[in-house]
Design a protein around this motif. Structure first.
Motif, PDB file in Angstrom:
ATOM      1  N   UNK A   1      -4.257   6.472  -7.389  1.00  0.00           N
ATOM      2  CA  UNK A   1      -4.196   5.179  -6.695  1.00  0.00           C
ATOM      3  C   UNK A   1      -2.788   4.588  -6.774  1.00  0.00           C
ATOM      4  N   UNK A   2      -2.175   4.684  -7.938  1.00  0.00           N
ATOM      5  CA  UNK A   2      -0.826   4.138  -8.112  1.00  0.00           C
ATOM      6  C   UNK A   2       0.182   4.920  -7.276  1.00  0.00           C
ATOM      7  N   UNK A   3       0.038   6.239  -7.266  1.00  0.00           N
ATOM      8  CA  UNK A   3       0.955   7.062  -6.482  1.00  0.00           C
ATOM      9  C   UNK A   3       0.779   6.789  -4.989  1.00  0.00           C
ATOM     10  N   UNK A   4      -0.466   6.623  -4.547  1.00  0.00           N
ATOM     11  CA  UNK A   4      -0.710   6.347  -3.140  1.00  0.00           C
ATOM     12  C   UNK A   4      -0.144   4.984  -2.747  1.00  0.00           C
ATOM     13  N   UNK A   5      -0.216   4.013  -3.657  1.00  0.00           N
ATOM     14  CA  UNK A   5       0.368   2.692  -3.382  1.00  0.00           C
ATOM     15  C   UNK A   5       1.884   2.803  -3.215  1.00  0.00           C
ATOM     16  N   UNK A   6       2.516   3.635  -4.035  1.00  0.00           N
ATOM     17  CA  UNK A   6       3.959   3.850  -3.918  1.00  0.00           C
ATOM     18  C   UNK A   6       4.288   4.532  -2.596  1.00  0.00           C
ATOM     19  N   UNK A   7       3.513   5.574  -2.258  1.00  0.00           N
ATOM     20  CA  UNK A   7       3.762   6.287  -1.008  1.00  0.00           C
ATOM     21  C   UNK A   7       3.612   5.357   0.199  1.00  0.00           C
ATOM     22  N   UNK A   8       2.648   4.462   0.146  1.00  0.00           N
ATOM     23  CA  UNK A   8       2.448   3.515   1.248  1.00  0.00           C
ATOM     24  C   UNK A   8       3.660   2.607   1.406  1.00  0.00           C
ATOM     25  N   UNK A   9       4.224   2.175   0.271  1.00  0.00           N
ATOM     26  CA  UNK A   9       5.408   1.313   0.330  1.00  0.00           C
ATOM     27  C   UNK A   9       6.642   2.096   0.798  1.00  0.00           C
ATOM     28  N   UNK A  10       6.699   3.377   0.442  1.00  0.00           N
ATOM     29  CA  UNK A  10       7.807   4.212   0.926  1.00  0.00           C
ATOM     30  C   UNK A  10       7.738   4.333   2.447  1.00  0.00           C
ATOM     31  N   UNK A  11       6.530   4.496   2.977  1.00  0.00           N
ATOM     32  CA  UNK A  11       6.373   4.579   4.429  1.00  0.00           C
ATOM     33  C   UNK A  11       6.695   3.237   5.091  1.00  0.00           C
ATOM     34  N   UNK A  12       6.371   2.138   4.408  1.00  0.00           N
ATOM     35  CA  UNK A  12       6.769   0.819   4.904  1.00  0.00           C
ATOM     36  C   UNK A  12       8.289   0.724   4.960  1.00  0.00           C
ATOM     37  N   UNK A  13       8.943   1.190   3.916  1.00  0.00           N
ATOM     38  CA  UNK A  13      10.410   1.209   3.878  1.00  0.00           C
ATOM     39  C   UNK A  13      10.948   2.081   5.002  1.00  0.00           C
ATOM     40  N   UNK A  14      10.274   3.218   5.254  1.00  0.00           N
ATOM     41  CA  UNK A  14      10.681   4.085   6.348  1.00  0.00           C
ATOM     42  C   UNK A  14      10.604   3.382   7.688  1.00  0.00           C
ATOM     43  N   UNK A  15       9.537   2.617   7.892  1.00  0.00           N
ATOM     44  CA  UNK A  15       9.409   1.855   9.128  1.00  0.00           C
ATOM     45  C   UNK A  15      10.501   0.812   9.270  1.00  0.00           C
ATOM     46  N   UNK A  16      10.881   0.216   8.147  1.00  0.00           N
ATOM     47  CA  UNK A  16      11.946  -0.792   8.169  1.00  0.00           C
ATOM     48  C   UNK A  16      13.278  -0.183   8.595  1.00  0.00           C
ATOM     49  N   UNK A  17      13.607   0.982   8.038  1.00  0.00           N
ATOM     50  CA  UNK A  17      14.913   1.573   8.381  1.00  0.00           C
ATOM     51  C   UNK A  17      14.891   2.161   9.794  1.00  0.00           C
ATOM     52  N   UNK A  18      13.724   2.628  10.253  1.00  0.00           N
ATOM     53  CA  UNK A  18      13.618   3.060  11.645  1.00  0.00           C
ATOM     54  C   UNK A  18      13.943   1.906  12.585  1.00  0.00           C
ATOM     55  N   UNK A  19      13.378   0.735  12.285  1.00  0.00           N
ATOM     56  CA  UNK A  19      13.642  -0.452  13.108  1.00  0.00           C
ATOM     57  C   UNK A  19      15.104  -0.843  13.030  1.00  0.00           C
ATOM     58  N   UNK A  20      15.669  -0.794  11.825  1.00  0.00           N
ATOM     59  CA  UNK A  20      17.092  -1.085  11.652  1.00  0.00           C
ATOM     60  C   UNK A  20      17.954  -0.192  12.538  1.00  0.00           C
ATOM     61  N   UNK A  21      17.654   1.093  12.503  1.00  0.00           N
ATOM     62  CA  UNK A  21      18.430   2.066  13.279  1.00  0.00           C
ATOM     63  C   UNK A  21      18.304   1.780  14.772  1.00  0.00           C
ATOM     64  N   UNK A  22      17.086   1.541  15.228  1.00  0.00           N
ATOM     65  CA  UNK A  22      16.855   1.260  16.648  1.00  0.00           C
ATOM     66  C   UNK A  22      17.592  -0.006  17.079  1.00  0.00           C
TER      67      UNK A  22
ATOM     68  N   UNK B   1      13.673  10.555  -4.581  1.00  0.00           N
ATOM     69  CA  UNK B   1      14.792  11.019  -3.758  1.00  0.00           C
ATOM     70  C   UNK B   1      14.645  10.545  -2.307  1.00  0.00           C
ATOM     71  N   UNK B   2      13.422  10.544  -1.803  1.00  0.00           N
ATOM     72  CA  UNK B   2      13.182  10.045  -0.443  1.00  0.00           C
ATOM     73  C   UNK B   2      13.571   8.567  -0.352  1.00  0.00           C
ATOM     74  N   UNK B   3      13.221   7.800  -1.364  1.00  0.00           N
ATOM     75  CA  UNK B   3      13.565   6.373  -1.399  1.00  0.00           C
ATOM     76  C   UNK B   3      15.080   6.194  -1.298  1.00  0.00           C
ATOM     77  N   UNK B   4      15.830   7.010  -2.034  1.00  0.00           N
ATOM     78  CA  UNK B   4      17.294   6.924  -1.999  1.00  0.00           C
ATOM     79  C   UNK B   4      17.826   7.236  -0.605  1.00  0.00           C
ATOM     80  N   UNK B   5      17.278   8.267   0.031  1.00  0.00           N
ATOM     81  CA  UNK B   5      17.736   8.614   1.378  1.00  0.00           C
ATOM     82  C   UNK B   5      17.414   7.506   2.375  1.00  0.00           C
ATOM     83  N   UNK B   6      16.267   6.883   2.238  1.00  0.00           N
ATOM     84  CA  UNK B   6      15.913   5.785   3.147  1.00  0.00           C
ATOM     85  C   UNK B   6      16.873   4.609   2.981  1.00  0.00           C
TER      86      UNK B   6
END
Length: 234
Positions: free
Chosen positions: A12-33, A90-95
């Motif tokens: 559950x904790x790992x899935x919560x982190x992954x969900x926030x990483x995907x949220x961060x991914x959406x944020x940087x996608x929007x930034x780039x666009x 590492x994914x978090x750092x790249x984002x």
């Protein structure tokens, strides 16, 4: 029973982190666009927003790094579980670095348009590399969400195309500057933007490599492109 309960909590904790990483991914996608839109139309207010949004991405990086560190300390994951957490860090750092590059594009776009130095259609120069890199980033995040190793391999292979496009832009900008010194300022700005886009492609490739690391247990960083291309086709 205790072991099962602990494992469920970890998941559950790992899935919560992954969900926030995907949220961060959406944020940087929007930034780039939005950064690319700034470069295309010269929207100064939007450029300021992209640069301000980078602070939110930075804060999320700190929060997620802290969450991952606490997860390791509390749950002491081993084998595949530990591999997943380390790859996620590492994914978090790249984002976060993608956000930095998007902010760099917005900053350059703002400077370019404030100076009124546009002497050619600068956006057309980066249109193709922008589209291909945006697709790479989107697909890398999707592969991360689904831990899709096959798609990740295809993304890695596409990075060569982005690199080729950047080298083409570099040659074109050198030609512009040699033929007409009045284009030097605009050409350099366009070149900085193209380099930032190419770097975003590199970070998308990194994310794809971490997906394979988690999904298949293989560290393919620095592997020869020809070998990876064969695996992607298979």
């Amino acid at each position: 029973m205790v072991g099962d309960h602990s494992s469920k909590q970890y998941d559950q904790e790992l899935e919560a982190i992954r969900s926030k990483v995907l949220l961060m991914g959406g944020m940087v996608e929007t930034q780039f666009d939005e950064a690319l839109n700034c470069f295309r139309v010269g929207n100064i207010d939007l450029a300021d927003k992209v640069m301000a949004d980078d602070q939110a991405v930075n804060q999320l990086e700190v929060q997620l790094d802290d969450a991952c560190s606490h997860l390791i300390v509390r749950r002491q994951p081993a084998a595949n579980d530990l591999r997943t957490v380390m790859a996620t860090i590492k994914v978090i750092t790249d984002l976060e670095r993608i956000g930095d590059e998007a902010a760099k594009i917005a900053r350059t776009a703002k400077s370019l348009h404030e100076r009124g130095m546009v002497s050619f259609n600068h956006y057309d120069i980066v249109r193709t590399i922008s589209r291909n890199t945006a697709d790479m980033l989107h697909d890398a995040l999707d592969a991360f969400a689904r831990l899709d190793g096959k798609t990740a391999l295809q993304i890695i292979a596409r990075d060569d195309e982005v690199d080729f496009e950047f080298r083409t832009i570099l040659r074109n900008m050198i030609t512009f500057m040699m033929e007409d010194p009045r284009t030097i300022s605009s050409a350099l700005d366009t070149l900085w933007v193209a380099k930032a886009i190419e770097r975003i492609g590199d970070h998308a490739k990194n994310i794809a490599e971490y997906v394979i690391y988690v999904a298949e247990g293989r560290d393919i960083r620095h592997s020869k492109p020809a070998a990876l291309a064969g695996q992607a086709e298979g």
